[in-house]
Motif scaffolding. Structure first.
Motif, PDB file in Angstrom:
ATOM      1  N   TYR A  52       0.828  -1.204   0.000  1.00  0.00           N
ATOM      2  CA  TYR A  52       0.000   0.000   0.000  1.00  0.00           C
ATOM      3  C   TYR A  52       0.865   1.257   0.000  1.00  0.00           C
ATOM      4  CZ  TYR A  52      -3.321   3.536   1.548  1.00  0.00           C
ATOM      5  OH  TYR A  52      -4.069   4.673   1.657  1.00  0.00           O
ATOM      6  N   PHE A  53       1.853   1.305   0.887  1.00  0.00           N
ATOM      7  CA  PHE A  53       2.679   2.504   0.984  1.00  0.00           C
ATOM      8  C   PHE A  53       3.591   2.673  -0.223  1.00  0.00           C
ATOM      9  CE2 PHE A  53       1.436   2.062   5.458  1.00  0.00           C
ATOM     10  CZ  PHE A  53       0.872   3.320   5.619  1.00  0.00           C
ATOM     11  N   VAL A  54       4.045   1.592  -0.806  1.00  0.00           N
ATOM     12  CA  VAL A  54       4.832   1.689  -2.046  1.00  0.00           C
ATOM     13  C   VAL A  54       3.938   2.212  -3.171  1.00  0.00           C
ATOM     14  CG1 VAL A  54       6.047   0.341  -3.807  1.00  0.00           C
ATOM     15  CG2 VAL A  54       6.524  -0.056  -1.382  1.00  0.00           C
ATOM     16  N   ALA A  55       2.720   1.708  -3.257  1.00  0.00           N
ATOM     17  CA  ALA A  55       1.787   2.170  -4.286  1.00  0.00           C
ATOM     18  C   ALA A  55       1.446   3.645  -4.095  1.00  0.00           C
ATOM     19  CB  ALA A  55       0.521   1.320  -4.258  1.00  0.00           C
ATOM     20  N   VAL A  56       1.270   4.081  -2.849  1.00  0.00           N
ATOM     21  CA  VAL A  56       0.992   5.495  -2.574  1.00  0.00           C
ATOM     22  C   VAL A  56       2.172   6.360  -2.999  1.00  0.00           C
ATOM     23  CG1 VAL A  56       0.660   7.183  -0.716  1.00  0.00           C
ATOM     24  CG2 VAL A  56      -0.695   5.111  -0.758  1.00  0.00           C
ATOM     25  N   ALA A  57       3.376   5.917  -2.718  1.00  0.00           N
ATOM     26  CA  ALA A  57       4.569   6.683  -3.109  1.00  0.00           C
ATOM     27  C   ALA A  57       4.653   6.825  -4.625  1.00  0.00           C
ATOM     28  CB  ALA A  57       5.822   6.004  -2.570  1.00  0.00           C
ATOM     29  N   VAL A  58       4.364   5.760  -5.342  1.00  0.00           N
ATOM     30  CA  VAL A  58       4.386   5.814  -6.810  1.00  0.00           C
ATOM     31  C   VAL A  58       3.283   6.749  -7.313  1.00  0.00           C
ATOM     32  CG1 VAL A  58       3.995   4.436  -8.899  1.00  0.00           C
ATOM     33  CG2 VAL A  58       5.466   3.559  -7.076  1.00  0.00           C
ATOM     34  N   PHE A  59       2.098   6.689  -6.704  1.00  0.00           N
ATOM     35  CA  PHE A  59       0.966   7.537  -7.077  1.00  0.00           C
ATOM     36  C   PHE A  59       1.311   9.018  -6.887  1.00  0.00           C
ATOM     37  CE2 PHE A  59      -3.359   9.269  -6.093  1.00  0.00           C
ATOM     38  CZ  PHE A  59      -3.987   8.931  -7.277  1.00  0.00           C
ATOM     39  N   ILE A  60       1.930   9.357  -5.762  1.00  0.00           N
ATOM     40  CA  ILE A  60       2.294  10.740  -5.483  1.00  0.00           C
ATOM     41  C   ILE A  60       3.408  11.205  -6.416  1.00  0.00           C
ATOM     42  CG2 ILE A  60       3.336  12.258  -3.751  1.00  0.00           C
ATOM     43  CD1 ILE A  60       1.731  10.679  -1.641  1.00  0.00           C
ATOM     44  N   ALA A  61       4.396  10.366  -6.640  1.00  0.00           N
ATOM     45  CA  ALA A  61       5.484  10.729  -7.553  1.00  0.00           C
ATOM     46  C   ALA A  61       4.955  10.962  -8.961  1.00  0.00           C
ATOM     47  CB  ALA A  61       6.553   9.641  -7.556  1.00  0.00           C
ATOM     48  N   ALA A  62       4.029  10.129  -9.403  1.00  0.00           N
ATOM     49  CA  ALA A  62       3.442  10.297 -10.734  1.00  0.00           C
ATOM     50  C   ALA A  62       2.677  11.614 -10.835  1.00  0.00           C
ATOM     51  CB  ALA A  62       2.527   9.126 -11.062  1.00  0.00           C
ATOM     52  N   SER A  63       1.998  12.018  -9.765  1.00  0.00           N
ATOM     53  CA  SER A  63       1.253  13.280  -9.807  1.00  0.00           C
ATOM     54  C   SER A  63       2.203  14.473  -9.901  1.00  0.00           C
ATOM     55  CB  SER A  63       0.342  13.420  -8.585  1.00  0.00           C
ATOM     56  OG  SER A  63       1.097  13.605  -7.402  1.00  0.00           O
ATOM     57  N   ILE A  64       3.347  14.391  -9.229  1.00  0.00           N
ATOM     58  CA  ILE A  64       4.318  15.482  -9.295  1.00  0.00           C
ATOM     59  C   ILE A  64       4.920  15.576 -10.696  1.00  0.00           C
ATOM     60  CG2 ILE A  64       6.558  16.274  -8.436  1.00  0.00           C
ATOM     61  CD1 ILE A  64       5.702  15.060  -5.704  1.00  0.00           C
ATOM     62  N   VAL A  65       5.247  14.442 -11.282  1.00  0.00           N
ATOM     63  CA  VAL A  65       5.791  14.430 -12.643  1.00  0.00           C
ATOM     64  C   VAL A  65       4.758  14.960 -13.637  1.00  0.00           C
ATOM     65  CG1 VAL A  65       6.600  12.916 -14.500  1.00  0.00           C
ATOM     66  CG2 VAL A  65       7.457  12.610 -12.180  1.00  0.00           C
ATOM     67  N   ALA A  66       3.507  14.552 -13.483  1.00  0.00           N
ATOM     68  CA  ALA A  66       2.448  15.030 -14.378  1.00  0.00           C
ATOM     69  C   ALA A  66       2.255  16.536 -14.237  1.00  0.00           C
ATOM     70  CB  ALA A  66       1.143  14.293 -14.095  1.00  0.00           C
TER      71      ALA A  66
END
Length: 78
Positions: A52-66
């Motif tokens: 869950y926390f790895v998926a959240v980190a990827v989700f947040i990183a993707a939003s910053i890149v976008a």
């Protein structure tokens, strides 16, 4: 204060702002019951809480890149 004195507001896309709100909700409201549950059901070889926390980190990183990509396309990245 005149309009010229105010700093210009970013005209970031509404979907980026909604994504940031979703980031905050997902990051601040984890399924805490997983920690107290005692079950260690693996997802892709990781305990569910760690996944869950790895998926959240990827989700947040993707939003910053976008957000950066959108700002760069509109010329707001200075």
């Amino acid at each position: 204060m005149t309009r010229a004195d105010k700093a210009p507001r970013s005209k970031r896309a509404a979907w980026i702002n909604a994504w940031f709100v979703a980031d905050a909700i997902v990051a601040l409201a984890p399924p805490i019951y997983w920690a107290a549950d005692g079950k260690t059901t693996p997802i892709l070889g990781l305990p569910a809480a760690v996944f869950y926390f790895v998926a959240v980190a990827v989700f947040i990183a993707a939003s910053i890149v976008a957000a950066y990509a959108v700002d760069a396309r509109t010329g707001e990245t200075g």
